[in-house]
Write a protein that holds these residues in place. Structure first.
Motif, PDB file in Angstrom:
ATOM      1  N   ALA A 105      -4.431  13.770  15.098  1.00 21.44           N
ATOM      2  CA  ALA A 105      -3.988  12.422  15.481  1.00 21.44           C
ATOM      3  C   ALA A 105      -2.822  12.613  16.539  1.00 21.44           C
ATOM      4  CB  ALA A 105      -3.394  11.569  14.434  1.00 21.44           C
ATOM      5  N   VAL A 106      -3.292  12.112  17.943  1.00 24.52           N
ATOM      6  CA  VAL A 106      -2.315  12.085  18.969  1.00 24.52           C
ATOM      7  C   VAL A 106      -1.876  11.047  19.512  1.00 24.52           C
ATOM      8  CG1 VAL A 106      -3.350  14.422  19.583  1.00 24.52           C
ATOM      9  CG2 VAL A 106      -4.160  12.486  20.690  1.00 24.52           C
ATOM     10  N   THR A 107      -0.933  10.723  20.181  1.00 21.63           N
ATOM     11  CA  THR A 107      -0.462   9.526  21.139  1.00 21.63           C
ATOM     12  C   THR A 107      -1.328   9.567  22.329  1.00 21.63           C
ATOM     13  OG1 THR A 107       1.108  10.622  22.330  1.00 21.63           O
ATOM     14  CG2 THR A 107       1.942   9.714  20.133  1.00 21.63           C
ATOM     15  N   SER A 108      -1.280   8.479  22.902  1.00 20.10           N
ATOM     16  CA  SER A 108      -1.920   8.382  24.320  1.00 20.10           C
ATOM     17  C   SER A 108      -1.490   9.375  25.361  1.00 20.10           C
ATOM     18  CB  SER A 108      -1.813   7.090  24.921  1.00 20.10           C
ATOM     19  OG  SER A 108      -0.723   6.796  25.050  1.00 20.10           O
ATOM     20  N   ALA A 109      -0.519   9.939  25.172  1.00 23.66           N
ATOM     21  CA  ALA A 109       0.075  10.952  26.011  1.00 23.66           C
ATOM     22  C   ALA A 109       0.028  12.110  25.439  1.00 23.66           C
ATOM     23  CB  ALA A 109       1.558  10.944  26.059  1.00 23.66           C
ATOM     24  N   ASN A 110      -1.107  12.423  24.523  1.00 20.65           N
ATOM     25  CA  ASN A 110      -1.574  13.762  23.884  1.00 20.65           C
ATOM     26  C   ASN A 110      -0.294  14.532  23.054  1.00 20.65           C
ATOM     27  OD1 ASN A 110      -3.720  15.144  23.210  1.00 20.65           O
ATOM     28  ND2 ASN A 110      -3.481  16.657  24.962  1.00 20.65           N
ATOM     29  N   GLU A 111       0.665  13.811  22.618  1.00 21.43           N
ATOM     30  CA  GLU A 111       1.556  14.152  21.716  1.00 21.43           C
ATOM     31  C   GLU A 111       1.122  14.365  20.454  1.00 21.43           C
ATOM     32  OE1 GLU A 111       4.854  11.765  22.468  1.00 21.43           O
ATOM     33  OE2 GLU A 111       5.400  12.730  24.317  1.00 21.43           O
ATOM     34  N   PRO A 112       1.029  15.534  19.689  1.00 21.59           N
ATOM     35  CA  PRO A 112       0.712  15.378  18.280  1.00 21.59           C
ATOM     36  C   PRO A 112       1.556  14.626  17.401  1.00 21.59           C
ATOM     37  CG  PRO A 112       1.831  17.607  18.658  1.00 21.59           C
ATOM     38  CD  PRO A 112       1.721  16.766  20.023  1.00 21.59           C
ATOM     39  N   LEU A 113       0.878  13.866  16.549  1.00 23.01           N
ATOM     40  CA  LEU A 113       1.267  12.894  15.445  1.00 23.01           C
ATOM     41  C   LEU A 113       1.045  13.549  14.181  1.00 23.01           C
ATOM     42  CD1 LEU A 113       0.595   9.427  16.722  1.00 23.01           C
ATOM     43  CD2 LEU A 113       2.788  10.798  16.525  1.00 23.01           C
ATOM     44  N   GLY A 114       0.108  14.167  13.782  1.00 21.24           N
ATOM     45  CA  GLY A 114      -0.324  14.945  12.682  1.00 21.24           C
ATOM     46  C   GLY A 114      -1.909  15.007  12.417  1.00 21.24           C
ATOM     47  N   ARG A 115      -2.515  14.681  11.121  1.00 17.50           N
ATOM     48  CA  ARG A 115      -3.868  14.950  10.728  1.00 17.50           C
ATOM     49  C   ARG A 115      -4.187  13.516  10.116  1.00 17.50           C
ATOM     50  NH1 ARG A 115      -6.714  18.357  12.978  1.00 17.50           N
ATOM     51  NH2 ARG A 115      -5.791  20.252  13.740  1.00 17.50           N
ATOM     52  N   VAL A 116      -5.352  13.111  10.142  1.00 15.33           N
ATOM     53  CA  VAL A 116      -5.870  12.198   9.541  1.00 15.33           C
ATOM     54  C   VAL A 116      -6.156  12.643   7.884  1.00 15.33           C
ATOM     55  CG1 VAL A 116      -7.774  10.419   9.117  1.00 15.33           C
ATOM     56  CG2 VAL A 116      -6.810  10.796  11.418  1.00 15.33           C
ATOM     57  N   ILE A 117      -5.504  12.162   7.086  1.00 15.78           N
ATOM     58  CA  ILE A 117      -5.604  12.856   5.515  1.00 15.78           C
ATOM     59  C   ILE A 117      -6.572  11.732   4.777  1.00 15.78           C
ATOM     60  CG2 ILE A 117      -3.582  14.298   5.784  1.00 15.78           C
ATOM     61  CD1 ILE A 117      -2.228  12.244   4.001  1.00 15.78           C
ATOM     62  N   ALA A 118      -6.577  10.417   5.196  1.00 12.97           N
ATOM     63  CA  ALA A 118      -7.492   9.409   4.249  1.00 12.97           C
ATOM     64  C   ALA A 118      -7.737   8.233   5.279  1.00 12.97           C
ATOM     65  CB  ALA A 118      -6.861   9.090   3.083  1.00 12.97           C
ATOM     66  N   ILE A 119      -8.572   7.360   4.775  1.00 13.17           N
ATOM     67  CA  ILE A 119      -8.883   6.094   5.327  1.00 13.17           C
ATOM     68  C   ILE A 119      -8.895   5.256   3.744  1.00 13.17           C
ATOM     69  CG2 ILE A 119     -10.541   4.447   6.274  1.00 13.17           C
ATOM     70  CD1 ILE A 119      -9.318   6.681   8.193  1.00 13.17           C
ATOM     71  N   HIS A 120      -8.090   4.109   3.877  1.00 10.86           N
ATOM     72  CA  HIS A 120      -7.897   3.674   2.802  1.00 10.86           C
ATOM     73  C   HIS A 120      -8.373   1.994   3.055  1.00 10.86           C
ATOM     74  CE1 HIS A 120      -5.456   6.331   0.749  1.00 10.86           C
ATOM     75  NE2 HIS A 120      -4.784   6.526   1.762  1.00 10.86           N
ATOM     76  N   ASN A 121      -8.727   1.200   1.933  1.00 16.81           N
ATOM     77  CA  ASN A 121      -8.918  -0.210   2.061  1.00 16.81           C
ATOM     78  C   ASN A 121      -8.568  -0.819   0.946  1.00 16.81           C
ATOM     79  OD1 ASN A 121     -10.005  -2.923   2.228  1.00 16.81           O
ATOM     80  ND2 ASN A 121     -11.331  -2.305   3.756  1.00 16.81           N
ATOM     81  N   PHE A 122      -7.334  -1.574   1.106  1.00 13.81           N
ATOM     82  CA  PHE A 122      -6.824  -2.007  -0.158  1.00 13.81           C
ATOM     83  C   PHE A 122      -7.131  -3.644  -0.217  1.00 13.81           C
ATOM     84  CE2 PHE A 122      -3.973   1.177   0.956  1.00 13.81           C
ATOM     85  CZ  PHE A 122      -3.860   2.120  -0.030  1.00 13.81           C
ATOM     86  N   GLY A 123      -8.142  -4.126   0.443  1.00 14.31           N
ATOM     87  CA  GLY A 123      -8.653  -5.434   0.607  1.00 14.31           C
ATOM     88  C   GLY A 123      -8.516  -6.188   1.993  1.00 14.31           C
ATOM     89  N   ALA A 124      -7.443  -5.713   2.680  1.00 19.76           N
ATOM     90  CA  ALA A 124      -7.210  -6.328   4.076  1.00 19.76           C
ATOM     91  C   ALA A 124      -7.641  -5.736   5.177  1.00 19.76           C
ATOM     92  CB  ALA A 124      -5.754  -6.738   3.913  1.00 19.76           C
ATOM     93  N   GLY A 125      -8.628  -4.736   4.844  1.00 20.86           N
ATOM     94  CA  GLY A 125      -8.986  -3.868   5.944  1.00 20.86           C
ATOM     95  C   GLY A 125      -8.608  -2.520   5.836  1.00 20.86           C
ATOM     96  N   ASP A 126      -9.425  -1.745   6.806  1.00 20.58           N
ATOM     97  CA  ASP A 126      -9.234  -0.109   6.682  1.00 20.58           C
ATOM     98  C   ASP A 126      -7.726   0.120   7.253  1.00 20.58           C
ATOM     99  OD1 ASP A 126     -11.529   0.442   5.608  1.00 20.58           O
ATOM    100  OD2 ASP A 126     -12.591   0.551   7.365  1.00 20.58           O
ATOM    101  N   ILE A 127      -7.342   1.210   6.523  1.00 20.82           N
ATOM    102  CA  ILE A 127      -5.872   1.699   7.042  1.00 20.82           C
ATOM    103  C   ILE A 127      -5.969   3.327   7.055  1.00 20.82           C
ATOM    104  CG2 ILE A 127      -3.574   2.123   5.971  1.00 20.82           C
ATOM    105  CD1 ILE A 127      -4.033  -0.841   6.442  1.00 20.82           C
ATOM    106  N   ILE A 128      -5.673   3.726   8.432  1.00 18.77           N
ATOM    107  CA  ILE A 128      -5.744   5.101   8.434  1.00 18.77           C
ATOM    108  C   ILE A 128      -4.418   5.829   7.913  1.00 18.77           C
ATOM    109  CG2 ILE A 128      -4.895   4.886  11.048  1.00 18.77           C
ATOM    110  CD1 ILE A 128      -6.996   7.108  11.595  1.00 18.77           C
TER     111      ILE A 128
END
Length: 186
Positions: A105-128
């Protein structure tokens, strides 16, 4: 060979004749009947869906060889998978959750934010869910075009546009986290 994809989770028994509640993770809930035998993640056990019907928010399904409530109870919580090649290709702008897990996961300036570890959906749409480096608490963000404008599977990354509520905070990339003191001001 690609890792199998989780398509359903078995819930509690339904009745006394071996039926179970079945929560599917497919666009068409009844598609689980068309994939052939479903298997556990390790492939050690297979289950053939004999019958499935829609109920409130889940399916009621029966499996070949499961004939009573006691046998059905032993399946509670079991996740069911299919081989990736049995699934249709994702359409433009759609992704299998399994394809996103592990992407950088990176910002639009290509700065690292981390890694995607899950996609959740608790009923109101997908959460990364993104895990920053060095063990900082993970970030939960809406998986929407405004927040995740680019998914680049070929280069193994997602671009994240941090929402203003988060952008104003110092989002750590070094493992530290900034928290307000009690009373509000840092």
């Amino acid at each position: 060979m690609a890792a199998p994809i989780c398509v359903a989770r078995i819930g509690a028994p339904h009745g006394v004749r071996g039926a179970v509640r079945l929560w599917t993770f497919t666009e068409d809930p009844l598609a689980v009947k068309r994939y052939g035998p479903l298997m556990t993640k390790d492939g050690a056990r297979q289950f053939e869906v004999m019958d499935a019907r829609e109920a409130k928010g889940h399916l009621v399904a029966t499996f070949k060889g499961i004939a009573n409530r006691d046998e059905a109870e032993k399946l509670n919580g079991l996740e069911l998978y299919v081989a990736r090649e049995k699934l249709p290709d994702a359409e433009e702008g759609e992704y299998y959750h399994a394809d996103l897990i592990g992407l950088a996961a990176v910002t639009s300036a290509n700065e690292p934010l981390g890694r995607v570890i899950a996609i959740h959906n608790f009923g109101a749409g997908d959460i990364i869910e993104i895990a920053p480096p060095k063990g900082a608490p993970s970030m939960l963000l809406p998986f929407a075009n405004a927040v995740v404008p680019t998914v680049d599977l070929a280069n193994g990354c997602v671009v994240i546009e941090l929402p203003p509520e988060i952008e104003g905070e110092d989002v750590p990339t070094d493992g530290s986290i900034r928290r307000p003191r009690e009373g509000g001001d840092p």
